[in-house]
Design a protein around this motif. Sequence first.
Motif, PDB file in Angstrom:
ATOM      1  N   MET A 117     -35.437   3.669  -5.970  1.00 23.45           N
ATOM      2  CA  MET A 117     -34.582   3.908  -7.133  1.00 23.45           C
ATOM      3  C   MET A 117     -36.186   3.669  -8.728  1.00 23.45           C
ATOM      4  SD  MET A 117     -30.950   1.620  -6.553  1.00 23.45           S
ATOM      5  CE  MET A 117     -30.527   2.750  -8.215  1.00 23.45           C
ATOM      6  N   ARG A 135     -30.760   5.718 -10.772  1.00 22.57           N
ATOM      7  CA  ARG A 135     -29.637   4.867 -11.773  1.00 22.57           C
ATOM      8  C   ARG A 135     -28.431   4.494 -10.126  1.00 22.57           C
ATOM      9  NH1 ARG A 135     -30.524   3.212 -16.454  1.00 22.57           N
ATOM     10  NH2 ARG A 135     -32.563   3.758 -15.626  1.00 22.57           N
ATOM     11  N   ASP A 136     -28.048   2.931 -10.746  1.00 19.32           N
ATOM     12  CA  ASP A 136     -26.361   3.354  -9.331  1.00 19.32           C
ATOM     13  C   ASP A 136     -25.242   4.133 -10.214  1.00 19.32           C
ATOM     14  OD1 ASP A 136     -24.479   1.698  -7.719  1.00 19.32           O
ATOM     15  OD2 ASP A 136     -23.719   0.987  -9.163  1.00 19.32           O
ATOM     16  N   GLU A 167     -27.078   1.625  -5.813  1.00 15.30           N
ATOM     17  CA  GLU A 167     -27.719   0.522  -5.427  1.00 15.30           C
ATOM     18  C   GLU A 167     -27.412  -0.235  -4.532  1.00 15.30           C
ATOM     19  OE1 GLU A 167     -28.593  -0.690  -9.369  1.00 15.30           O
ATOM     20  OE2 GLU A 167     -29.022  -2.403  -8.636  1.00 15.30           O
ATOM     21  N   ARG A 174     -31.966  -5.957 -11.494  1.00 21.53           N
ATOM     22  CA  ARG A 174     -31.874  -4.780 -12.328  1.00 21.53           C
ATOM     23  C   ARG A 174     -30.548  -5.492 -13.223  1.00 21.53           C
ATOM     24  NH1 ARG A 174     -28.904  -0.336 -13.988  1.00 21.53           N
ATOM     25  NH2 ARG A 174     -27.489  -0.736 -12.422  1.00 21.53           N
ATOM     26  N   ASP A 223     -31.565  -0.826 -18.492  1.00 24.22           N
ATOM     27  CA  ASP A 223     -33.377  -0.331 -18.399  1.00 24.22           C
ATOM     28  C   ASP A 223     -34.080  -1.438 -17.279  1.00 24.22           C
ATOM     29  OD1 ASP A 223     -31.533   2.063 -18.534  1.00 24.22           O
ATOM     30  OD2 ASP A 223     -32.420   2.160 -20.727  1.00 24.22           O
ATOM     31  N   LEU A 264     -37.122   0.992 -15.617  1.00 23.80           N
ATOM     32  CA  LEU A 264     -36.860   1.981 -14.913  1.00 23.80           C
ATOM     33  C   LEU A 264     -36.234   2.934 -17.008  1.00 23.80           C
ATOM     34  CD1 LEU A 264     -33.336   0.895 -12.956  1.00 23.80           C
ATOM     35  CD2 LEU A 264     -35.843   1.761 -12.806  1.00 23.80           C
ATOM     36  N   ASN A 288     -34.963   5.908 -19.136  1.00 24.79           N
ATOM     37  CA  ASN A 288     -33.525   5.754 -19.631  1.00 24.79           C
ATOM     38  C   ASN A 288     -33.082   6.985 -18.821  1.00 24.79           C
ATOM     39  OD1 ASN A 288     -31.614   6.486 -21.499  1.00 24.79           O
ATOM     40  ND2 ASN A 288     -31.602   4.730 -22.252  1.00 24.79           N
ATOM     41  N   ILE A 289     -31.500   6.833 -17.845  1.00 24.13           N
ATOM     42  CA  ILE A 289     -31.347   8.039 -17.399  1.00 24.13           C
ATOM     43  C   ILE A 289     -30.263   9.039 -18.460  1.00 24.13           C
ATOM     44  CG2 ILE A 289     -29.356   7.008 -17.139  1.00 24.13           C
ATOM     45  CD1 ILE A 289     -31.310   8.457 -14.673  1.00 24.13           C
TER      46      ILE A 289
END
Length: 368
Positions: A130, A218-219, A247, A255, A258, A307, A309-310
């Motif tokens: 991921m 991301r999940d 995930e 996690r 983020d 991570l 930001n989705i």
Amino acid sequence: MTKRDYYEVLEITKTASGEEIKKAYRKMAIKYHPDKNPGDKAAEEKFKEAAEAYEVLSDDNKRSRYDQFGHAGVSGAAGGGGFGGGMNMEDIFSQFGDIFGGGFGGGGQRQQQSRGSNLRIRIKLNLEEMINGTQKTVKVKKMKLAAGVTSKTCPTCKGSGVQVKIMNTMFGQMQTQTTCGTCHGVGKVADKIPAGANAQGLIKEEEEITINIPAGARDGIQLNVRGKGNDAPLGGTPGDLLVVVEEEADKLIKREGDNLHQELYVSFAEAALGTTKEINVVGGKVKIKVDEGTQSGKILRLAGKGLPNIEGYGGKGDMFVHINVWTPQKLTKEQKDFFQNQIDKGEMTAEPTGKEKTFFDKVKDLFN
Ligand SMILES: [Zn+2]
């Protein structure tokens, strides 16, 4: 939130016929339609809930699985295609063609056209995949246009793809131009149908599809692989393959939104003398410096190494490295003598200055 029983959602009994299910859903869809309830989130949820219930109960196969196993029986397994987590509005409106004959669309001037249905699968990724992105090849069973199928002009609409219908709606009787129910707007229907294919010339086949997972997945996010869903009959656009990311727990990295957390073990000697260590972060690996005299429990914050930001706001989370000093568990005679000697001489004693950060200070720091 616990899912409500699908029969309860549509307010029908467990023995309801297909026609009763359709009628019940039509009633719910009109009542909670977003055009009638603009900005009403609760109505939108009810609208989606009803659509999901209808999708399952209107399909004999899914209905019998639901009757036997409940919600678990119909939440799609990877490769099984079809039904996964909730439905989006586009799926729901595309389902309306069957229910309202295409006239009662959704979201204003929605164009009804021949399009294959979307497939939804789930894919399991570990945190490293991921973080760094990966490529996965999955086998998907989907409806494909059979080889050798031929077509002829649709006898219902004479090739125009539309039909004029008188409909009884909640606004009274209306004359509407709707997508042709026979050819679904294509203007053609299947003529010669090869063995094994259905009336629309479609056949169920397995296809290997390679999916590129971008870094920072991301999940729960849904990737849209265009045109890899079910084929549309005779020249329409294929649907999309919707890939829901799940995930898989990671042993080392955890996690939290983020932000990422990982444990780093250093030896007693490394903590005393200082060292550099290589760790996994978004986009690869970085070297971090562990200072001379580092205490166990120290947390290093690597800004921007979490991570991305989705939602695409450009922000990035941080990576927190929790340092654990590993106390040696087996010492040689020589090492034991060395340490004993230190103790006897009063060296290497614990000397907190009172400025050490407590556990609570560290937690507080994480949020500043
Ligand atoms: Zn037609």
